[in-house]
Design a protein around this motif. Structure first.
Motif, PDB file in Angstrom:
ATOM      1  N   HIS A  70      13.426  25.756  24.365  1.00 42.39           N
ATOM      2  CA  HIS A  70      13.789  25.678  25.793  1.00 42.39           C
ATOM      3  C   HIS A  70      14.292  24.271  26.077  1.00 42.39           C
ATOM      4  O   HIS A  70      13.517  23.385  26.442  1.00 42.39           O
ATOM      5  CB  HIS A  70      12.579  25.940  26.678  1.00 42.39           C
ATOM      6  CG  HIS A  70      11.957  27.296  26.516  1.00 42.39           C
ATOM      7  ND1 HIS A  70      12.490  28.431  27.086  1.00 42.39           N
ATOM      8  CD2 HIS A  70      10.837  27.703  25.864  1.00 42.39           C
ATOM      9  CE1 HIS A  70      11.721  29.477  26.796  1.00 42.39           C
ATOM     10  NE2 HIS A  70      10.711  29.063  26.046  1.00 42.39           N
ATOM     11  N   PHE A  73      15.431  23.170  30.421  1.00 43.21           N
ATOM     12  CA  PHE A  73      14.915  24.446  30.948  1.00 43.21           C
ATOM     13  C   PHE A  73      14.190  24.204  32.277  1.00 43.21           C
ATOM     14  O   PHE A  73      13.279  23.376  32.340  1.00 43.21           O
ATOM     15  CB  PHE A  73      13.943  25.009  29.903  1.00 43.21           C
ATOM     16  CG  PHE A  73      13.291  26.325  30.239  1.00 43.21           C
ATOM     17  CD1 PHE A  73      14.031  27.495  30.328  1.00 43.21           C
ATOM     18  CD2 PHE A  73      11.912  26.403  30.423  1.00 43.21           C
ATOM     19  CE1 PHE A  73      13.412  28.705  30.602  1.00 43.21           C
ATOM     20  CE2 PHE A  73      11.281  27.613  30.684  1.00 43.21           C
ATOM     21  CZ  PHE A  73      12.041  28.770  30.786  1.00 43.21           C
ATOM     22  N   PHE A  75      11.518  24.750  34.885  1.00 42.53           N
ATOM     23  CA  PHE A  75      10.202  25.400  34.870  1.00 42.53           C
ATOM     24  C   PHE A  75       9.207  24.556  35.654  1.00 42.53           C
ATOM     25  O   PHE A  75       9.201  23.324  35.508  1.00 42.53           O
ATOM     26  CB  PHE A  75       9.727  25.571  33.414  1.00 42.53           C
ATOM     27  CG  PHE A  75       8.599  26.547  33.264  1.00 42.53           C
ATOM     28  CD1 PHE A  75       8.833  27.923  33.280  1.00 42.53           C
ATOM     29  CD2 PHE A  75       7.292  26.100  33.130  1.00 42.53           C
ATOM     30  CE1 PHE A  75       7.794  28.827  33.158  1.00 42.53           C
ATOM     31  CE2 PHE A  75       6.242  26.990  33.005  1.00 42.53           C
ATOM     32  CZ  PHE A  75       6.492  28.357  33.020  1.00 42.53           C
ATOM     33  N   LYS A 159      14.523  38.326  26.494  1.00 48.38           N
ATOM     34  CA  LYS A 159      13.102  38.051  26.705  1.00 48.38           C
ATOM     35  C   LYS A 159      12.662  38.545  28.078  1.00 48.38           C
ATOM     36  O   LYS A 159      13.324  38.300  29.087  1.00 48.38           O
ATOM     37  CB  LYS A 159      12.806  36.554  26.581  1.00 48.38           C
ATOM     38  CG  LYS A 159      11.297  36.273  26.636  1.00 48.38           C
ATOM     39  CD  LYS A 159      10.942  34.804  26.433  1.00 48.38           C
ATOM     40  CE  LYS A 159       9.418  34.617  26.535  1.00 48.38           C
ATOM     41  NZ  LYS A 159       9.002  33.217  26.621  1.00 48.38           N
ATOM     42  N   PHE A 161       9.032  38.930  30.614  1.00 52.68           N
ATOM     43  CA  PHE A 161       7.733  38.283  30.849  1.00 52.68           C
ATOM     44  C   PHE A 161       6.765  39.253  31.510  1.00 52.68           C
ATOM     45  O   PHE A 161       7.065  39.792  32.581  1.00 52.68           O
ATOM     46  CB  PHE A 161       7.903  37.062  31.768  1.00 52.68           C
ATOM     47  CG  PHE A 161       8.559  35.881  31.115  1.00 52.68           C
ATOM     48  CD1 PHE A 161       9.936  35.835  30.929  1.00 52.68           C
ATOM     49  CD2 PHE A 161       7.796  34.798  30.683  1.00 52.68           C
ATOM     50  CE1 PHE A 161      10.542  34.738  30.333  1.00 52.68           C
ATOM     51  CE2 PHE A 161       8.397  33.695  30.085  1.00 52.68           C
ATOM     52  CZ  PHE A 161       9.772  33.671  29.908  1.00 52.68           C
ATOM     53  N   TYR A 164       3.672  35.254  34.740  1.00 53.54           N
ATOM     54  CA  TYR A 164       4.393  34.540  35.796  1.00 53.54           C
ATOM     55  C   TYR A 164       4.893  35.453  36.927  1.00 53.54           C
ATOM     56  O   TYR A 164       6.096  35.503  37.215  1.00 53.54           O
ATOM     57  CB  TYR A 164       5.572  33.746  35.202  1.00 53.54           C
ATOM     58  CG  TYR A 164       5.210  32.804  34.081  1.00 53.54           C
ATOM     59  CD1 TYR A 164       4.166  31.887  34.213  1.00 53.54           C
ATOM     60  CD2 TYR A 164       5.918  32.822  32.873  1.00 53.54           C
ATOM     61  CE1 TYR A 164       3.853  31.015  33.178  1.00 53.54           C
ATOM     62  CE2 TYR A 164       5.607  31.957  31.833  1.00 53.54           C
ATOM     63  CZ  TYR A 164       4.574  31.061  31.995  1.00 53.54           C
ATOM     64  OH  TYR A 164       4.275  30.202  30.974  1.00 53.54           O
ATOM     65  N   HIS A 192       6.903  38.064  26.285  1.00 47.87           N
ATOM     66  CA  HIS A 192       5.810  37.139  26.582  1.00 47.87           C
ATOM     67  C   HIS A 192       4.665  38.029  27.053  1.00 47.87           C
ATOM     68  O   HIS A 192       4.672  38.528  28.179  1.00 47.87           O
ATOM     69  CB  HIS A 192       6.228  36.151  27.669  1.00 47.87           C
ATOM     70  CG  HIS A 192       5.145  35.181  28.034  1.00 47.87           C
ATOM     71  ND1 HIS A 192       5.332  33.822  28.061  1.00 47.87           N
ATOM     72  CD2 HIS A 192       3.839  35.370  28.381  1.00 47.87           C
ATOM     73  CE1 HIS A 192       4.204  33.223  28.405  1.00 47.87           C
ATOM     74  NE2 HIS A 192       3.275  34.154  28.616  1.00 47.87           N
ATOM     75  N   HIS A 248       5.262  33.826  20.688  1.00 52.78           N
ATOM     76  CA  HIS A 248       4.110  32.917  20.740  1.00 52.78           C
ATOM     77  C   HIS A 248       2.745  33.618  20.756  1.00 52.78           C
ATOM     78  O   HIS A 248       1.957  33.453  21.685  1.00 52.78           O
ATOM     79  CB  HIS A 248       4.246  31.888  21.859  1.00 52.78           C
ATOM     80  CG  HIS A 248       4.624  32.410  23.238  1.00 52.78           C
ATOM     81  ND1 HIS A 248       3.936  33.410  23.870  1.00 52.78           N
ATOM     82  CD2 HIS A 248       5.617  32.035  24.089  1.00 52.78           C
ATOM     83  CE1 HIS A 248       4.486  33.615  25.066  1.00 52.78           C
ATOM     84  NE2 HIS A 248       5.504  32.802  25.209  1.00 52.78           N
ATOM     85  N   CYS A 296       0.237  24.962  27.627  1.00 50.89           N
ATOM     86  CA  CYS A 296       1.369  25.834  27.365  1.00 50.89           C
ATOM     87  C   CYS A 296       0.859  27.268  27.489  1.00 50.89           C
ATOM     88  O   CYS A 296      -0.345  27.500  27.530  1.00 50.89           O
ATOM     89  CB  CYS A 296       1.955  25.596  25.969  1.00 50.89           C
ATOM     90  SG  CYS A 296       0.779  25.864  24.626  1.00 50.89           S
ATOM     91  N   SER A 297       1.794  28.215  27.554  1.00 49.13           N
ATOM     92  CA  SER A 297       1.383  29.620  27.655  1.00 49.13           C
ATOM     93  C   SER A 297       2.208  30.448  26.686  1.00 49.13           C
ATOM     94  O   SER A 297       3.425  30.297  26.681  1.00 49.13           O
ATOM     95  CB  SER A 297       1.614  30.145  29.070  1.00 49.13           C
ATOM     96  OG  SER A 297       0.803  29.425  29.969  1.00 49.13           O
ATOM     97  N   ASP A 324       8.729  27.231  20.357  1.00 50.28           N
ATOM     98  CA  ASP A 324       8.600  27.314  21.824  1.00 50.28           C
ATOM     99  C   ASP A 324       8.694  25.898  22.404  1.00 50.28           C
ATOM    100  O   ASP A 324       8.022  25.578  23.393  1.00 50.28           O
ATOM    101  CB  ASP A 324       7.285  27.999  22.229  1.00 50.28           C
ATOM    102  CG  ASP A 324       7.312  28.483  23.675  1.00 50.28           C
ATOM    103  OD1 ASP A 324       8.366  28.369  24.321  1.00 50.28           O
ATOM    104  OD2 ASP A 324       6.267  28.958  24.154  1.00 50.28           O
ATOM    105  N   CYS A 326       9.212  23.104  24.487  1.00 47.19           N
ATOM    106  CA  CYS A 326       9.448  23.047  25.931  1.00 47.19           C
ATOM    107  C   CYS A 326       8.729  21.795  26.438  1.00 47.19           C
ATOM    108  O   CYS A 326       7.655  21.870  27.036  1.00 47.19           O
ATOM    109  CB  CYS A 326       8.904  24.324  26.579  1.00 47.19           C
ATOM    110  SG  CYS A 326       9.409  24.520  28.299  1.00 47.19           S
ATOM    111  N   ASN A 346       4.211  24.159  32.035  1.00 48.34           N
ATOM    112  CA  ASN A 346       3.762  24.760  30.765  1.00 48.34           C
ATOM    113  C   ASN A 346       4.727  24.441  29.637  1.00 48.34           C
ATOM    114  O   ASN A 346       5.904  24.765  29.738  1.00 48.34           O
ATOM    115  CB  ASN A 346       3.733  26.292  30.880  1.00 48.34           C
ATOM    116  CG  ASN A 346       2.568  26.833  31.674  1.00 48.34           C
ATOM    117  OD1 ASN A 346       2.194  27.984  31.505  1.00 48.34           O
ATOM    118  ND2 ASN A 346       1.987  26.029  32.548  1.00 48.34           N
ATOM    119  N   GLY A 347       4.236  23.855  28.580  1.00 44.27           N
ATOM    120  CA  GLY A 347       5.091  23.687  27.419  1.00 44.27           C
ATOM    121  C   GLY A 347       4.721  22.474  26.592  1.00 44.27           C
ATOM    122  O   GLY A 347       4.178  21.492  27.098  1.00 44.27           O
TER     123      GLY A 347
END
Ligand code: DUC
Ligand code: ZN
Ligand code: ZN
Length: 470
Positions: A70, A73, A75, A159, A161, A164, A192, A248, A296-297, A324, A326, A346-347
């Motif tokens: 990412h 990105f 976020f 992708k 999710f 979120y 995700h 992930h 992170c998630s 991942d 990020c 998150n990341g």
């Protein structure tokens, strides 16, 4: 394109399937031929080569393929701190020569707009080759139709999710519809898998109890809610008759869901990341606000889960290790969540560390050398339609090659890394092995640990569909 004839001599060439003592001839940016050391044919290349790289005592491996990054990105109210220039430069330092990043559909807008925006972010900036997945945040009749068009343009994975809510979340009906589309158009749904609706209830309850520290991020995003979502995603994919790639994966119980599905012969695949193999909830619980560095998630898990992830990589219940990547700076970005863990972006950073950390997995006895290359290069290339151009060393393949010194020790640190982020998730960790030289389509990007690449060398690389479904 490089027109230089390059010869790599005297190294141990490692691919997902073989280890051979071979010399490699590179012409026009591609691998022209391999020949055993000392053979007449190998000797005949020496005279005509304009560049000779001596790899005595070194591994010669395919450039890494990081299928989950990412860069630039948006976020959590900010942007990841590496853009396509700094992120791809750092990737090259770490022996990665191809990334697949995530373009994002803004809700209410076309997929096309999102993809165009990501092309604009990356164009002319990259030191290594790149491709895109598409995050579909608004599944509707128009975006479903657009999926078909994107596949034709080389964006063959999407992708969704389950986490979120209100941001990137898709409900089960939307997920099912996207999977039904993928079952007919050849797309691969990347999931995700966390039950975001339940997690949001737990977040609210934790904050109401005054549990605001980073470690509560790990506590509310429960293992069971990853396992449940993984199970549900698998069942939805079965109903739709579609393949599924779970991103992930961090929990032993989620690996068990994937293993059960694969035992039934279903086309279900799983990815994990170095942070889940090497870090744990102990890091999230570091004193002060230090734990924010590890938010992170899916979240980091108790250390006991690591063995199940390594086992899954050995048994092929997990097929890919991506980063991942990020990154968010500790100062100014992670700090947005002081006093409320749910506001910590998150990341984790890691694009530069993946190949080395997985090599450490070889040194520690978790993986064979060939499996290292399989999970980090060959399988991600096959999974996302880039093989054999990327992910292997064979005649005709792009000359994306890393000369890897398997003996030199290094200490990972923010002081020496090249990612644009003010901390390292692996600060002080000693690993054995180091990237020495990197070629991208035959052009040196890193030469004896000197960066000689350039922004704009990296090209957009359209992908075919998943090559495990052919
Ligand atoms: N997880 C992260 O940790 N960061 C970005 C998005 C995601 O799903
Ligand atoms: Zn995710
Ligand atoms: Zn991600």
């Amino acid at each position: 394109m490089s027109t230089t004839r390059t010869l790599i001599r005297n190294g141990l060439v490692i691919t997902a399937s073989d280890e051979t003592h071979a010399d490699i001839l590179i012409e026009d940016g591609r691998i022209a031929a391999l020949a055993a050391h000392g053979t007449d044919i190998a000797a005949s290349w020496t005279a005509s080569a304009e560049r000779v790289i001596d790899a005595t005592g070194k591994y010669v491996i395919p450039g890494g393929v990081d299928a989950h990054t990412h860069l630039d990105f948006p976020f959590g109210g900010t942007f990841s701190s590496d853009d396509f220039e700094s992120g791809t430069r750092a990737a090259a330092w770490g022996g990665t020569t191809t990334i697949v990043d995530f373009a994002v559909q803004t809700a209410g807008h076309a997929l096309r707009e999102g993809l165009d925006a990501w092309h604009a972010k990356a164009d002319g900036k990259c030191a290594i080759d790149y491709a895109f997945h598409m995050i579909v945040s608004d599944v509707n009749d128009a975006s479903l139709k657009e999926m078909d068009l994107l596949i034709e343009e080389g964006v063959s994975s999407f992708k969704l999710f389950m986490a979120y809510p209100g941001v990137l979340y898709s409900d089960d009906g939307k997920i099912l519809r996207a999977m039904q589309r993928a079952s007919t158009n050849g797309g691969l749904i990347m999931m995700h898998a966390e039950n975001g609706i339940a997690i949001d209830v737990l977040v609210e309850q934790a904050l109401a109890r005054g549990e605001t520290d980073p470690r509560y991020h790990g506590e509310v995003r429960k293992v069971l809610l990853e396992a449940e979502a993984t199970h549900r995603a698998i069942q939805l994919a079965r109903v739709a008759g579609a393949p599924l790639y779970v991103v992930h994966v961090s929990a032993e119980e989620a690996v068990a869901e994937l293993a059960a599905a694969r035992d039934k012969g279903l086309p279900v695949f799983g990815e994990t990341c170095p942070q889940y193999l090497f870090l744990s909830t102990d890091n999230l619980a570091e004193p002060g606000f230090e734990g924010a560095k590890y938010v992170c998630s899916t979240p980091l898990r108790p250390r006991e889960h690591q063995a199940a992830l390594w086992r899954g990589l050995r048994t092929n219940d997990l097929q890919v290790v991506s980063t991942d990547h990020c990154p968010f700076c500790f100062n100014g970005q992670k700090e947005l969540g002081r006093g409320d863990f749910s506001k910590i972006p998150n990341g984790l950073p890691g694009i530069e560390n993946r190949m080395d950390l997985l090599h450490q997995g070889v040194v520690d006895g978790h993986l064979t050398r060939r499996r290292w290359i399989e999970i980090a290069c060959a399988t991600p290339a096959r999974m996302f339609g880039l093989y054999p151009k990327k992910g292997t060393i064979a005649p005709g393949a792009d000359a994306d090659i890393v000369i890897y010194d398997p003996h030199t020790e290094q200490v990972i640190s923010a002081e020496t890394h090249h990612m644009s982020v003010d901390y390292s998730a692996y600060e002080g960790k000693r690993v054995t092995g180091r990237v020495e030289t990197v070629l991208s389509r035959g052009e040196p990007v890193l030469e004896d640990r000197r960066f000689v690449g350039r922004a704009g060398h990296g090209l957009y690389t359209p992908r075919s569909t998943c090559q495990y479904l052919d």
